[in-house]
Design an enzyme around this catalytic site. Structure first.
Site, PDB file in Angstrom:
ATOM      1  N   HIS A  41      27.110   8.224 -58.630  1.00 18.99           N
ATOM      2  CA  HIS A  41      26.312   7.571 -59.935  1.00 18.99           C
ATOM      3  C   HIS A  41      26.675   7.216 -60.870  1.00 18.99           C
ATOM      4  O   HIS A  41      26.247   7.600 -61.869  1.00 18.99           O
ATOM      5  CB  HIS A  41      24.380   8.901 -60.308  1.00 18.99           C
ATOM      6  CG  HIS A  41      23.510   8.128 -59.370  1.00 18.99           C
ATOM      7  ND1 HIS A  41      22.640   7.301 -59.586  1.00 18.99           N
ATOM      8  CD2 HIS A  41      23.369   8.155 -58.512  1.00 18.99           C
ATOM      9  CE1 HIS A  41      21.833   6.186 -58.363  1.00 18.99           C
ATOM     10  NE2 HIS A  41      21.837   7.320 -58.050  1.00 18.99           N
ATOM     11  N   CYS A 102      28.632  15.293 -47.933  1.00 17.20           N
ATOM     12  CA  CYS A 102      28.778  16.881 -48.679  1.00 17.20           C
ATOM     13  C   CYS A 102      28.853  18.375 -47.143  1.00 17.20           C
ATOM     14  O   CYS A 102      27.623  17.747 -46.874  1.00 17.20           O
ATOM     15  CB  CYS A 102      29.344  17.092 -49.747  1.00 17.20           C
ATOM     16  SG  CYS A 102      28.602  19.082 -50.410  1.00 17.20           S
ATOM     17  N   HIS A 130      14.771  10.913 -52.686  1.00 16.51           N
ATOM     18  CA  HIS A 130      15.968  11.015 -53.192  1.00 16.51           C
ATOM     19  C   HIS A 130      16.655  10.813 -51.396  1.00 16.51           C
ATOM     20  O   HIS A 130      16.492  11.141 -50.718  1.00 16.51           O
ATOM     21  CB  HIS A 130      16.184  12.248 -53.903  1.00 16.51           C
ATOM     22  CG  HIS A 130      16.892  13.064 -53.630  1.00 16.51           C
ATOM     23  ND1 HIS A 130      18.520  13.050 -53.507  1.00 16.51           N
ATOM     24  CD2 HIS A 130      17.941  13.060 -55.437  1.00 16.51           C
ATOM     25  CE1 HIS A 130      19.781  13.291 -54.036  1.00 16.51           C
ATOM     26  NE2 HIS A 130      19.398  13.168 -54.716  1.00 16.51           N
ATOM     27  N   GLU A 132      19.465  11.687 -50.720  1.00 18.71           N
ATOM     28  CA  GLU A 132      19.919  12.845 -49.736  1.00 18.71           C
ATOM     29  C   GLU A 132      18.944  13.441 -48.785  1.00 18.71           C
ATOM     30  O   GLU A 132      19.316  13.560 -47.712  1.00 18.71           O
ATOM     31  CB  GLU A 132      20.020  13.846 -50.939  1.00 18.71           C
ATOM     32  CG  GLU A 132      20.663  15.502 -50.077  1.00 18.71           C
ATOM     33  CD  GLU A 132      20.942  16.720 -51.183  1.00 18.71           C
ATOM     34  OE1 GLU A 132      21.644  16.601 -52.133  1.00 18.71           O
ATOM     35  OE2 GLU A 132      19.702  17.528 -51.229  1.00 18.71           O
ATOM     36  N   THR A 169      19.794  20.823 -51.757  1.00 15.00           N
ATOM     37  CA  THR A 169      20.657  20.886 -52.790  1.00 15.00           C
ATOM     38  C   THR A 169      20.632  21.159 -54.138  1.00 15.00           C
ATOM     39  O   THR A 169      21.106  22.196 -54.322  1.00 15.00           O
ATOM     40  CB  THR A 169      22.467  20.217 -52.074  1.00 15.00           C
ATOM     41  OG1 THR A 169      22.298  18.933 -52.486  1.00 15.00           O
ATOM     42  CG2 THR A 169      22.618  19.899 -50.552  1.00 15.00           C
ATOM     43  N   SER A 225      22.137   8.391 -64.501  1.00 10.08           N
ATOM     44  CA  SER A 225      22.475   9.656 -64.401  1.00 10.08           C
ATOM     45  C   SER A 225      21.662  10.407 -64.299  1.00 10.08           C
ATOM     46  O   SER A 225      21.543  11.343 -65.255  1.00 10.08           O
ATOM     47  CB  SER A 225      24.263   9.678 -63.693  1.00 10.08           C
ATOM     48  OG  SER A 225      24.361  11.216 -64.324  1.00 10.08           O
ATOM     49  N   ASN A 227      21.367  13.547 -63.056  1.00  8.09           N
ATOM     50  CA  ASN A 227      22.122  14.873 -63.389  1.00  8.09           C
ATOM     51  C   ASN A 227      22.718  14.834 -65.298  1.00  8.09           C
ATOM     52  O   ASN A 227      22.600  16.095 -65.507  1.00  8.09           O
ATOM     53  CB  ASN A 227      23.000  15.037 -62.382  1.00  8.09           C
ATOM     54  CG  ASN A 227      23.962  14.866 -61.971  1.00  8.09           C
ATOM     55  OD1 ASN A 227      25.324  15.464 -63.098  1.00  8.09           O
ATOM     56  ND2 ASN A 227      25.315  13.705 -61.388  1.00  8.09           N
TER      57      ASN A 227
END
Ligand code: F3S
Length: 288
Positions: A41, A102, A130, A132, A169, A225, A227
């Site tokens: 991202h 991952c 999301h 993931e 995660t 992003s 995060n």
């Protein structure tokens, strides 16, 4: 002036591996190279990947057969992974799949498949939108995705069934703890797996610590992003003189002065290269 880096910052293990896979594949000549979605991202990284010969694929286009893929093309799956449907489509198209999902994401997927096979239903804690989560849950059938404690309390889980509890995660640890305690109290028929990856919380904790001791904090990351935005929030809570900067071109040098202690941190999707360019720009201007 002093420049101090956060103890943990920048690319996480999974993202680093995915980007390395891209550089490895980029060396191949005479083959069409694609990345499924954004490898990271971060707009600068995506641009860099395009410069070294990759084309970004849209998942929707693959599902609707509107993609340009041909037999023998190489497709890299990003660190977040993808859905079972997309995987099937790619296999049918006979492209070469380079799966850079991952290992932590893969492990959750593995447990899900195994436990469903043994007859459990899955309680998945995370955000169903999301990528993931979409990817992991697509490999199962009997899944209850719950975002928070309120959804858990309102859910109609059955005390007579066996449940396996899994998580996204990047789930917030406190949020997980609260839900875990509730499940342990009311659902002894649920087996809980804590598979939260430490990379996000470690970067937040390191930013918190750094921000307390510096005069100014520069969070390096893509403005979109989540995060990186979260890191800025953490920094601002400790130090109001904190800023999110995407790259060295956007760094405003008037924010700095000679005797400052400058804190630098970066999200899990920010490459070292961009961090260094920002550091060097500050150093060059103040002779640090
Ligand atoms: Fe993997 Fe954790 Fe990064 S799950 S992609 S190492 S945030």
């Amino acid at each position: 002036m002093e420049i101090i880096r956060a103890e943990k910052m920048g690319f996480c293990f999974g993202v680093k591996k995915a980007v390395e896979t891209c550089y490895e594949i980029a060396k191949r000549k005479n083959v069409n190279k694609y990345i499924l979605g954004m490898v990271v991202h971060n707009k600068d990284v995506v641009r860099e990947m395009e410069n070294i010969g990759f084309i970004t694929l849209d998942e929707e286009d693959i599902l609707e057969d509107k993609d340009p893929l041909k037999k023998g093309d190489v497709v890299i799956i990003r660190a977040h992974g993808t859905t079972s449907k997309i995987m099937e489509k790619l296999k049918r198209k006979e492209v070469e799949i380079k799966d850079a999902t991952c290992i932590f994401v893969d492990k959750i997927k593995e447990i899900l498949i195994e436990r469903e096979h043994e007859g459990d239903e899955i309680i998945f804690i995370g955000d169903k939108d999301h990528p993931e989560v979409k990817g992991i849950i697509s490999f199962g059938e009997k899944i209850h995705v719950l975002k928070n404690i309120d959804e858990l309390k309102e859910s109609s889980l059955d005390r007579g069934k066996r449940y396996t509890v899994l998580t996204q995660t990047t789930l917030n640890k406190e949020k997980f703890q609260e839900m875990k305690e509730y499940l342990e109290k009311y659902y002894s028929n649920a087996q809980i797996f804590d598979r939260i990856c430490g990379a996000t919380s470690e970067r937040q904790e390191a930013t918190r610590k750094l921000s307390r001791t510096c005069d100014i904090v520069i969070v390096i990351g893509d403005l979109k992003s989540s995060n990186s935005k979260k890191l800025l929030e953490v920094a601002l809570a400790e130090n109001t003189n904190s800023y999110l900067v995407q790259n060295e071109k956007e760094l405003d040098l008037t924010l700095f002065s000679e005797n400052m202690k400058v804190g630098i941190t970066a999200g899990a999707s920010t490459p070292e290269d961009i961090i260094k360019k920002i550091e060097n720009k500050i150093r060059g201007n103040f002779n640090v």
